[in-house]
Design a protein around this motif. Structure first.
Motif, PDB file in Angstrom:
ATOM      1  N   UNK A  73       0.819  -1.217   0.000  1.00 50.97           N
ATOM      2  CA  UNK A  73       0.000   0.000   0.000  1.00 50.97           C
ATOM      3  C   UNK A  73       0.851   1.265   0.000  1.00 50.97           C
ATOM      4  N   UNK A  74       2.078   1.179   0.470  1.00 52.40           N
ATOM      5  CA  UNK A  74       2.947   2.356   0.507  1.00 52.40           C
ATOM      6  C   UNK A  74       3.338   2.836  -0.885  1.00 52.40           C
ATOM      7  N   UNK A  75       3.169   1.990  -1.877  1.00 56.48           N
ATOM      8  CA  UNK A  75       3.553   2.369  -3.244  1.00 56.48           C
ATOM      9  C   UNK A  75       2.395   2.954  -4.052  1.00 56.48           C
ATOM     10  N   UNK A  76       1.239   3.061  -3.449  1.00 61.45           N
ATOM     11  CA  UNK A  76       0.052   3.531  -4.164  1.00 61.45           C
ATOM     12  C   UNK A  76      -0.257   4.985  -3.833  1.00 61.45           C
ATOM     13  N   UNK A  77      -0.796   5.691  -4.820  1.00 55.09           N
ATOM     14  CA  UNK A  77      -1.230   7.070  -4.607  1.00 55.09           C
ATOM     15  C   UNK A  77      -2.566   7.092  -3.879  1.00 55.09           C
ATOM     16  N   UNK A  78      -3.027   8.277  -3.501  1.00 55.17           N
ATOM     17  CA  UNK A  78      -4.330   8.410  -2.843  1.00 55.17           C
ATOM     18  C   UNK A  78      -5.437   7.864  -3.746  1.00 55.17           C
ATOM     19  N   UNK A  79      -5.400   8.214  -5.021  1.00 60.53           N
ATOM     20  CA  UNK A  79      -6.429   7.740  -5.958  1.00 60.53           C
ATOM     21  C   UNK A  79      -6.351   6.222  -6.115  1.00 60.53           C
ATOM     22  N   UNK A  80      -5.143   5.680  -6.237  1.00 60.84           N
ATOM     23  CA  UNK A  80      -4.994   4.228  -6.366  1.00 60.84           C
ATOM     24  C   UNK A  80      -5.473   3.508  -5.106  1.00 60.84           C
ATOM     25  N   UNK A  81      -5.204   4.084  -3.943  1.00 65.08           N
ATOM     26  CA  UNK A  81      -5.689   3.495  -2.695  1.00 65.08           C
ATOM     27  C   UNK A  81      -7.207   3.532  -2.623  1.00 65.08           C
ATOM     28  N   UNK A  82      -7.803   4.630  -3.075  1.00 60.35           N
ATOM     29  CA  UNK A  82      -9.265   4.734  -3.070  1.00 60.35           C
ATOM     30  C   UNK A  82      -9.882   3.634  -3.935  1.00 60.35           C
ATOM     31  N   UNK A  83      -9.301   3.393  -5.095  1.00 62.13           N
ATOM     32  CA  UNK A  83      -9.802   2.338  -5.971  1.00 62.13           C
ATOM     33  C   UNK A  83      -9.608   0.963  -5.338  1.00 62.13           C
ATOM     34  N   UNK A  84      -8.456   0.760  -4.699  1.00 64.60           N
ATOM     35  CA  UNK A  84      -8.171  -0.535  -4.073  1.00 64.60           C
ATOM     36  C   UNK A  84      -9.122  -0.810  -2.918  1.00 64.60           C
ATOM     37  N   UNK A  85      -9.392   0.192  -2.089  1.00 65.67           N
ATOM     38  CA  UNK A  85     -10.315   0.029  -0.961  1.00 65.67           C
ATOM     39  C   UNK A  85     -11.704  -0.330  -1.465  1.00 65.67           C
ATOM     40  N   UNK A  86     -12.174   0.395  -2.483  1.00 63.81           N
ATOM     41  CA  UNK A  86     -13.501   0.122  -3.048  1.00 63.81           C
ATOM     42  C   UNK A  86     -13.561  -1.287  -3.639  1.00 63.81           C
ATOM     43  N   UNK A  87     -12.499  -1.684  -4.315  1.00 61.50           N
ATOM     44  CA  UNK A  87     -12.474  -2.992  -4.985  1.00 61.50           C
ATOM     45  C   UNK A  87     -12.526  -4.137  -3.984  1.00 61.50           C
ATOM     46  N   UNK A  88     -11.620  -4.147  -3.004  1.00 63.26           N
ATOM     47  CA  UNK A  88     -11.561  -5.292  -2.098  1.00 63.26           C
ATOM     48  C   UNK A  88     -12.772  -5.334  -1.168  1.00 63.26           C
ATOM     49  N   UNK A  89     -13.290  -4.155  -0.789  1.00 62.71           N
ATOM     50  CA  UNK A  89     -14.458  -4.125   0.091  1.00 62.71           C
ATOM     51  C   UNK A  89     -15.687  -4.665  -0.629  1.00 62.71           C
ATOM     52  N   UNK A  90     -15.854  -4.269  -1.895  1.00 70.17           N
ATOM     53  CA  UNK A  90     -17.002  -4.737  -2.677  1.00 70.17           C
ATOM     54  C   UNK A  90     -16.932  -6.230  -2.911  1.00 70.17           C
ATOM     55  N   UNK A  91     -15.754  -6.734  -3.276  1.00 67.47           N
ATOM     56  CA  UNK A  91     -15.627  -8.172  -3.546  1.00 67.47           C
ATOM     57  C   UNK A  91     -15.747  -9.009  -2.280  1.00 67.47           C
ATOM     58  N   UNK A  92     -15.328  -8.454  -1.136  1.00 71.30           N
ATOM     59  CA  UNK A  92     -15.526  -9.165   0.123  1.00 71.30           C
ATOM     60  C   UNK A  92     -17.011  -9.287   0.441  1.00 71.30           C
ATOM     61  N   UNK A  93     -17.758  -8.214   0.234  1.00 73.34           N
ATOM     62  CA  UNK A  93     -19.197  -8.232   0.519  1.00 73.34           C
ATOM     63  C   UNK A  93     -19.948  -9.111  -0.471  1.00 73.34           C
ATOM     64  N   UNK A  94     -19.458  -9.196  -1.709  1.00 72.83           N
ATOM     65  CA  UNK A  94     -20.109 -10.029  -2.730  1.00 72.83           C
ATOM     66  C   UNK A  94     -19.612 -11.470  -2.721  1.00 72.83           C
TER      67      UNK A  94
END
Length: 430
Positions: free
Chosen positions: A312-333
């Motif tokens: 996560x230290x290598x990701x920008x704020x925008x990249x982190x936002x996309x990553x958070x949305x992605x893993x959270x959505x797939x965990x819930x689904x």
């Protein structure tokens, strides 16, 4: 010929699962790769594909049954005469400290029988020398003060499971007479002046819920927790997010506070590496991790999951936002991969998203710390000797008091507060 389909080792330390749904019936035709059953493991629910084409002869388990890795749960009639020999001759897959598995070839320090004939005698001979158990099970037994060599395992080939260790621990610590113990259902009903079953409902625990219970117990009773709490004025961060939130929506980016918190936490982890670590009691070593795989606690219908954002230290704020949305959505689904649910070095949990303010988060064992986020609230504070209305974020930091002192806990929160209160500084330093 008859092919005996054994519940496969799907990796990531999964040893058993519960059949939640059969996707085939006896007598139905099936092709290689078609799913035969939906199985709930202690991490995710997944479909098990058939390795052969043929006719389903018999389903050897019912919906709700627990099946172990290596257990035959379906038999399939195939056209290949060699299938029966392959099926009957394949050894059980047992995860051991020195075991290596490549396809169906197994290297192990123990003698593993190729069939269940004479199973009990062979298991006793093996256990007298060294019981079959995973490194995780051995560590758990050590933490709970249980002699694993005295436990009769209930897993394949007599392997000692986590449940066996917990049961043994309860028996050793329960010195009270049984008569003193228990109110029966009948006695409880008499107290409540009602018939049995009218005022209570018994709901079987799912595999995921049982695993969450075990992990929370392991963490709470292994790690001496202490929690530091504080508040941070994030008014500048609130304005920055508000300024860019709508424009980033056009790029399909949901800009929450979480990416900024991740950045701030990683900066604190780099300054205070003991928070990005785990304790190896067996070797008296502190394992400092030089990488930052951040776990994000996700509330799902099946229970709490912690998918991981790698490096996560290598990701920008925008990249982190996309990553958070992605893993959270797939965990819930329930489409998250097993490998994405393990190996985090530090965890962040946001109970503020459902209205909580302060909390005492439990450490994601074997990590050394977890950061909890409360609900952002507008409240009066004193700034430059004046009372102003600010956007305030509550923080709760739980950490392992064996390796981290209170002063370090305060320093960690101070660093996070400094960066969240001045987002430009956060962006410059990350």
């Amino acid at each position: 010929m008859k092919f005996e389909f054994k519940f496969p080792d799907i990796g990531e330390g999964i040893h058993e699962g519960v059949i939640t749904k059969w996707l085939v019936e006896e007598g139905s035709e099936i092709k290689e790769g078609d799913s035969v059953a939906e199985v709930e493991t202690d991490k995710v629910t997944t479909e098990i594909p058939s390795p052969r084409t043929g006719t389903v002869l018999k389903l050897l388990a019912k919906k709700g049954d627990t099946i172990n890795v290596g257990q035959v749960f379906v038999t399939i009639e195939t056209e290949d005469a060699s299938e029966e020999a392959v099926s009957n001759g394949a050894p059980e897959v047992v995860e051991e400290e020195t075991a290596g598995v490549v396809g169906e070839v197994i290297a192990s320090s123990e003698v593993i029988p190729s069939s269940t004939e004479g199973f009990e005698k062979k298991t006793e001979a093996i256990s007298a020398e060294k019981v079959l158990a995973t490194p995780v099970a051995r560590a758990l037994a050590k933490d709970l003060g249980v002699d694993i060599n005295k436990i009769k395992g209930t897993g394949p080939n007599g392997r000692v499971m986590k449940e066996d260790i917990y049961n043994a621990s309860r028996k050793e610590t329960d010195k009270e007479p049984e008569e003193k113990a228990k109110l029966t259902d009948k006695a409880v009903s008499a107290i409540l002046h009602t018939a049995p079953g009218e005022r209570v409902e018994r709901v079987p625990l799912t595999r995921i819920r049982k695993t969450i219970s075990e992990k929370m117990t392991q963490s709470r009773f292994t790690i001496p927790h202490t929690t530091a709490m504080d508040e941070v004025d994030i008014s500048k961060l609130y304005d920055l997010r508000k300024r860019y939130k709508d424009s980033l929506k056009d790029e399909d980016v949901n800009l929450t506070y979480m990416p900024f918190v991740i950045k701030a936490a990683i900066s604190a982890l780099k300054e205070l590496p003991e928070f990005n670590a785990s304790l190896d009691m067996e070797n008296d070593e502190l394992i400092l991790k030089k990488y930052y795989d951040i776990g994000i606690a996700a509330d799902t219908d099946r229970g709490l999951m912690v998918p991981v954002i790698r490096e996560a230290d290598r990701l920008s704020i925008v990249q982190l936002a996309k990553a958070v949305e992605d893993i959270s959505t797939r965990a819930k689904n329930n489409t998250i991969e097993l490998a994405e649910l393990k190996g985090s070095t530090f965890t962040i949990t946001n109970y503020g998203s459902i209205g909580g303010y302060f909390g005492i988060p439990i450490i994601n064992y074997p990590e050394s710390g977890v950061l909890g986020l409360g609900r952002v609230t507008k409240k009066p504070i004193v700034r430059d000797d004046e009372i102003v209305i600010a956007h305030v974020l509550p923080l709760s930091l739980s950490y392992d008091h064996r390796i981290i002192d209170g002063a370090s806990g305060a320093r960690f929160l101070n660093k996070v507060k400094e960066l969240l209160s001045e987002p430009e500084l956060l962006l410059l330093k990350s």
